[in-house]
Design an enzyme around this catalytic site. Structure first.
Site, PDB file in Angstrom:
ATOM      1  N   ASP A  89       0.641  -1.063   0.223  1.00  0.00           N
ATOM      2  CA  ASP A  89       0.084  -0.200  -0.299  1.00  0.00           C
ATOM      3  C   ASP A  89       0.959   1.551   0.380  1.00  0.00           C
ATOM      4  O   ASP A  89       0.341   2.320   0.187  1.00  0.00           O
ATOM      5  CB  ASP A  89      -0.856  -0.323   0.726  1.00  0.00           C
ATOM      6  CG  ASP A  89      -2.538  -1.079   0.974  1.00  0.00           C
ATOM      7  OD1 ASP A  89      -2.299  -0.927  -0.346  1.00  0.00           O
ATOM      8  OD2 ASP A  89      -3.420  -0.269   1.592  1.00  0.00           O
ATOM      9  N   GLY A  91       2.121   2.267  -2.148  1.00  0.00           N
ATOM     10  CA  GLY A  91       2.058   3.224  -3.318  1.00  0.00           C
ATOM     11  C   GLY A  91       2.804   2.406  -4.884  1.00  0.00           C
ATOM     12  O   GLY A  91       3.260   3.142  -5.814  1.00  0.00           O
ATOM     13  N   LYS A  92       3.231   1.325  -5.050  1.00  0.00           N
ATOM     14  CA  LYS A  92       3.808   0.618  -6.315  1.00  0.00           C
ATOM     15  C   LYS A  92       3.324   0.606  -7.364  1.00  0.00           C
ATOM     16  O   LYS A  92       3.681   1.385  -8.342  1.00  0.00           O
ATOM     17  CB  LYS A  92       4.406  -0.271  -5.682  1.00  0.00           C
ATOM     18  CG  LYS A  92       5.121  -0.538  -4.538  1.00  0.00           C
ATOM     19  CD  LYS A  92       6.038  -2.282  -4.032  1.00  0.00           C
ATOM     20  CE  LYS A  92       4.488  -3.149  -3.621  1.00  0.00           C
ATOM     21  NZ  LYS A  92       3.918  -3.010  -2.183  1.00  0.00           N
ATOM     22  N   THR A  93       1.629   0.335  -7.428  1.00  0.00           N
ATOM     23  CA  THR A  93       1.358   0.465  -8.809  1.00  0.00           C
ATOM     24  C   THR A  93       0.554   1.289  -8.986  1.00  0.00           C
ATOM     25  O   THR A  93       1.330   1.828  -9.867  1.00  0.00           O
ATOM     26  CB  THR A  93       0.230  -1.276  -8.036  1.00  0.00           C
ATOM     27  OG1 THR A  93       0.539  -1.633  -8.115  1.00  0.00           O
ATOM     28  CG2 THR A  93      -0.926  -1.103  -9.136  1.00  0.00           C
ATOM     29  N   HIS A 137       8.172 -10.030  -3.428  1.00  0.00           N
ATOM     30  CA  HIS A 137       9.690 -10.464  -2.538  1.00  0.00           C
ATOM     31  C   HIS A 137       9.265 -11.626  -2.682  1.00  0.00           C
ATOM     32  O   HIS A 137      10.970 -11.862  -3.401  1.00  0.00           O
ATOM     33  CB  HIS A 137       9.805  -9.824  -1.299  1.00  0.00           C
ATOM     34  CG  HIS A 137       9.513  -8.078  -0.653  1.00  0.00           C
ATOM     35  ND1 HIS A 137       9.769  -7.723  -0.086  1.00  0.00           N
ATOM     36  CD2 HIS A 137       9.392  -7.391  -1.714  1.00  0.00           C
ATOM     37  CE1 HIS A 137       9.083  -6.874  -0.015  1.00  0.00           C
ATOM     38  NE2 HIS A 137       8.705  -6.002  -1.136  1.00  0.00           N
ATOM     39  N   ASN A 187       6.978   8.443  -1.476  1.00  0.00           N
ATOM     40  CA  ASN A 187       5.825   8.932  -1.787  1.00  0.00           C
ATOM     41  C   ASN A 187       4.755   9.500  -0.962  1.00  0.00           C
ATOM     42  O   ASN A 187       4.745   9.208  -0.139  1.00  0.00           O
ATOM     43  CB  ASN A 187       5.533   7.371  -2.610  1.00  0.00           C
ATOM     44  CG  ASN A 187       4.223   7.640  -3.702  1.00  0.00           C
ATOM     45  OD1 ASN A 187       3.968   8.657  -4.166  1.00  0.00           O
ATOM     46  ND2 ASN A 187       3.221   6.506  -3.577  1.00  0.00           N
ATOM     47  N   LYS A 188       3.814   9.294  -1.321  1.00  0.00           N
ATOM     48  CA  LYS A 188       2.425  10.047  -0.955  1.00  0.00           C
ATOM     49  C   LYS A 188       3.138  11.262  -0.263  1.00  0.00           C
ATOM     50  O   LYS A 188       2.321  11.996   0.907  1.00  0.00           O
ATOM     51  CB  LYS A 188       2.192  10.046   0.207  1.00  0.00           C
ATOM     52  CG  LYS A 188       1.468   7.971  -0.824  1.00  0.00           C
ATOM     53  CD  LYS A 188       0.443   7.417   0.305  1.00  0.00           C
ATOM     54  CE  LYS A 188       0.238   5.575  -0.009  1.00  0.00           C
ATOM     55  NZ  LYS A 188      -0.551   4.678   0.591  1.00  0.00           N
ATOM     56  N   ASP A 190       2.419  14.380  -1.059  1.00  0.00           N
ATOM     57  CA  ASP A 190       0.570  15.636  -1.299  1.00  0.00           C
ATOM     58  C   ASP A 190      -0.107  15.341   0.090  1.00  0.00           C
ATOM     59  O   ASP A 190      -0.575  16.041   0.615  1.00  0.00           O
ATOM     60  CB  ASP A 190       0.044  14.909  -2.182  1.00  0.00           C
ATOM     61  CG  ASP A 190      -1.063  13.465  -2.772  1.00  0.00           C
ATOM     62  OD1 ASP A 190      -1.783  13.149  -1.237  1.00  0.00           O
ATOM     63  OD2 ASP A 190       0.497  12.046  -2.408  1.00  0.00           O
ATOM     64  N   ALA A 224       2.063   9.850  -6.948  1.00  0.00           N
ATOM     65  CA  ALA A 224       1.911   8.954  -7.742  1.00  0.00           C
ATOM     66  C   ALA A 224      -0.066   9.316  -8.128  1.00  0.00           C
ATOM     67  O   ALA A 224      -0.194   9.623  -8.777  1.00  0.00           O
ATOM     68  CB  ALA A 224       1.662   7.883  -7.068  1.00  0.00           C
TER      69      ALA A 224
HETATM   70  P1  GTP Z   1       0.078  -3.298  -3.241  1.00  0.00           P
HETATM   71  O1  GTP Z   1       0.378  -3.712  -4.604  1.00  0.00           O
HETATM   72  O2  GTP Z   1      -0.995  -4.352  -2.150  1.00  0.00           O
HETATM   73  O3  GTP Z   1       1.165  -3.861  -2.230  1.00  0.00           O
HETATM   74  O4  GTP Z   1      -0.099  -1.624  -2.793  1.00  0.00           O
HETATM   75  P2  GTP Z   1       0.687  -0.703  -3.281  1.00  0.00           P
HETATM   76  O5  GTP Z   1       1.560  -0.481  -3.046  1.00  0.00           O
HETATM   77  O6  GTP Z   1       0.941  -1.000  -4.600  1.00  0.00           O
HETATM   78  O7  GTP Z   1      -0.060   0.365  -3.617  1.00  0.00           O
HETATM   79  P3  GTP Z   1      -1.153   1.028  -4.656  1.00  0.00           P
HETATM   80  O8  GTP Z   1      -1.194   1.356  -5.247  1.00  0.00           O
HETATM   81  O9  GTP Z   1      -2.639   0.184  -4.248  1.00  0.00           O
HETATM   82  O10 GTP Z   1      -2.112   2.705  -3.184  1.00  0.00           O
HETATM   83  C1  GTP Z   1      -1.957   1.895  -2.198  1.00  0.00           C
HETATM   84  C2  GTP Z   1      -3.333   3.351  -1.374  1.00  0.00           C
HETATM   85  O11 GTP Z   1      -2.375   4.259  -1.460  1.00  0.00           O
HETATM   86  C3  GTP Z   1      -4.119   2.842  -2.931  1.00  0.00           C
HETATM   87  O12 GTP Z   1      -5.693   4.067  -2.241  1.00  0.00           O
HETATM   88  C4  GTP Z   1      -3.282   4.455  -3.509  1.00  0.00           C
HETATM   89  O13 GTP Z   1      -4.306   5.469  -3.698  1.00  0.00           O
HETATM   90  C5  GTP Z   1      -2.749   5.278  -2.674  1.00  0.00           C
HETATM   91  N1  GTP Z   1      -1.915   5.990  -2.983  1.00  0.00           N
HETATM   92  C6  GTP Z   1      -0.462   5.819  -3.595  1.00  0.00           C
HETATM   93  N2  GTP Z   1      -0.113   6.771  -4.195  1.00  0.00           N
HETATM   94  C7  GTP Z   1       0.005   8.125  -3.527  1.00  0.00           C
HETATM   95  C8  GTP Z   1       0.377   9.014  -3.356  1.00  0.00           C
HETATM   96  O14 GTP Z   1       0.334   9.588  -4.149  1.00  0.00           O
HETATM   97  N3  GTP Z   1      -0.788  10.425  -2.726  1.00  0.00           N
HETATM   98  C9  GTP Z   1      -2.026   9.689  -1.808  1.00  0.00           C
HETATM   99  N4  GTP Z   1      -2.130  10.680  -1.593  1.00  0.00           N
HETATM  100  N5  GTP Z   1      -1.942   8.211  -1.745  1.00  0.00           N
HETATM  101  C10 GTP Z   1      -1.617   7.484  -2.699  1.00  0.00           C
HETATM  102 MG    MG Z   2       0.537  -2.813  -6.437  1.00  0.00          MG
END
Ligand code: GTP
Ligand code: MG
Length: 370
Positions: A89, A91-93, A137, A187-188, A190, A224
């Site tokens: 979570d 924000g990788k994806t 991983h 990341n995040k 914002d 992101a």
């Molecule tokens: P997994 O694949 O489950 O490990 O998660 P991930 O690391 O791929 O994270 P993902 O991109 O799914 O983002 C997780 C949550 O964070 C989502 O609800 C996104 O909308 C939120 N998110 C991602 N990037 C940002 C950002 O830059 N800012 C904010 N405010 N939220 C973000």
């Molecule tokens: Mg992901």
């Protein structure tokens, strides 16, 4: 003749490059990671580390150490292969999607139509970067353990509101073990509660010192969601890649690694392969893990059929005898008889490995666990 670099041999044995350098030093050879060594030395090392040398036939040292070094004049620059890692979570994806959105080529061709676990982005400046979709991983270390160190650069994603978490630390350890340079994407940023400085400070205790703090690890604040900091991140990837002088010989029989593979209803066994060396062409006969085949079609990351794929290019390969595993090596061979021979040999190796004996002494047990 020199047949393989120290690093590549280390990767194939799933040992640390530095340990091989140490052993070589004890043998009286001062060799660096990127230097090639000859077959005798390679075989000595393989034995010393308790691995078996695998031969298909006298003429060919098998995939264990087949990595023939291409002559320097045959090498051409290739795109960096970048893997994104980090905690759940963080924000990788989202970051991958945002980066994909910057692709000028995808914009022109009407967007990405297909997801294949790996894709290329062409930057505004015309540079190409290959991204590997974040593998779990386990998949990453499994691939590394099987000698498939396909990543040139890791982007470590850390959410600025959450900081370093268990899987962040894990990702750091995998990256260190693989000896791959890292760029930290905070990341995040914002979010009002984002605290990027705290992330940088916390990284110190993992012995990661970012540039701001006097170290040499690049870091960049991104969002992101708001798509900020992406150009800077791309710039840093390109900068890192430039220092590494990544190259490969495109004019030889192709070698590559399986990123993912599955049985497709209409198309049969399909593997997404990252080409490492040479150029894979429609009609090529190949071995892939313990399977063999003949390239029936190649499909790129934009869902388009292509005739060939060069170094650092991810492509879907159709025409396999069965489904290989992630990390398996694809090797183009001269004919089908040879393909069957190598595939049968590899099948036998797999069977042997299953019945392999347990380590006999403490030291070999330790290195097996390592
Ligand atoms: P997994 O694949 O489950 O490990 O998660 P991930 O690391 O791929 O994270 P993902 O991109 O799914 O983002 C997780 C949550 O964070 C989502 O609800 C996104 O909308 C939120 N998110 C991602 N990037 C940002 C950002 O830059 N800012 C904010 N405010 N939220 C973000
Ligand atoms: Mg992901």
């Amino acid at each position: 003749p020199e047949i393989i670099t120290v690093q590549e041999l280390a990767n194939r044995m799933a040992e640390k490059g530095a340990d091989l350098v140490k052993s070589l030093f004890k043998m009286g050879q001062a060799v660096t990671l990127n230097q090639p060594i000859d077959q005798d030395t390679a075989e000595l090392l393989v034995e010393e580390f308790g691995h078996r040398i695998q031969r298909v036939s006298d003429a060919d040292v098998e995939i264990g150490i087949t990595g023939d070094v291409d002559a320097p004049e045959t090498l051409k620059p290739r795109a960096p292969v970048v893997t994104i890692m980090g905690h759940v979570d963080h924000g990788k994806t989202s970051l991958l999607d945002a980066l994909r959105g910057t692709d000028v080529v995808a914009g022109e061709s009407g967007g990405i139509t297909q997801h294949i676990g790996a894709y290329q982005v062409t930057t505004k400046g015309g540079d190409v970067i290959t991204f590997l979709d974040t593998p779990g991983h386990e998949a990453f270390s499994e691939m590394r353990a099987r000698g498939a160190n396909v990543t040139d650069i890791v982007i470590l994603v850390v959410a600025a509101d959450d900081g370093l978490m268990p899987q962040t630390i894990e990702a750091i350890n995998h990256t260190k073990a693989a000896g791959v340079p890292m760029i930290v994407a905070i990341n995040k940023c914002d979010k009002p509660e984002a605290n990027p400085q705290k992330v940088r400070e916390r990284l110190l205790s993992e012995e990661i010192v970012v540039e701001d703090m006097g170290g040499d690890v690049q870091d960049v604040e991104v969002s992101a969601l708001k798509k900020t900091g992406l150009d800077e991140l791309i710039e840093k990837i390109l900068l890192q890649a430039e220092v590494m002088e990544l190259s490969a010989n495109p004019d030889r029989a192709a070698e590559g690694n399986v990123i993912e593979a599955q049985l497709d209803k209409g198309r049969g066994a399909v593997a997404t392969v990252l080409v490492r060396k040479g150029t894979l062409k429609v009609g090529d006969t190949f071995v892939i893990g313990a399977e063999s085949g003949k390239v029936r079609a190649l499909v790129n990351d934009k869902g388009q059929q292509v005739k060939s794929a060069g170094p650092s290019t991810p492509v879907e390969v159709l025409g396999l005898s069965g489904v290989p595993k992630a990390g398996d090596q694809l090797t183009v061979v001269e004919n089908e008889a040879r393909a069957r021979e190598v595939a049968a040999y590899r099948q036998e190796q797999i069977t042997l490995k299953r019945t392999a004996s347990v380590p006999t002494n403490f030291e070999s047990m330790f290195s097996a666990l390592n």
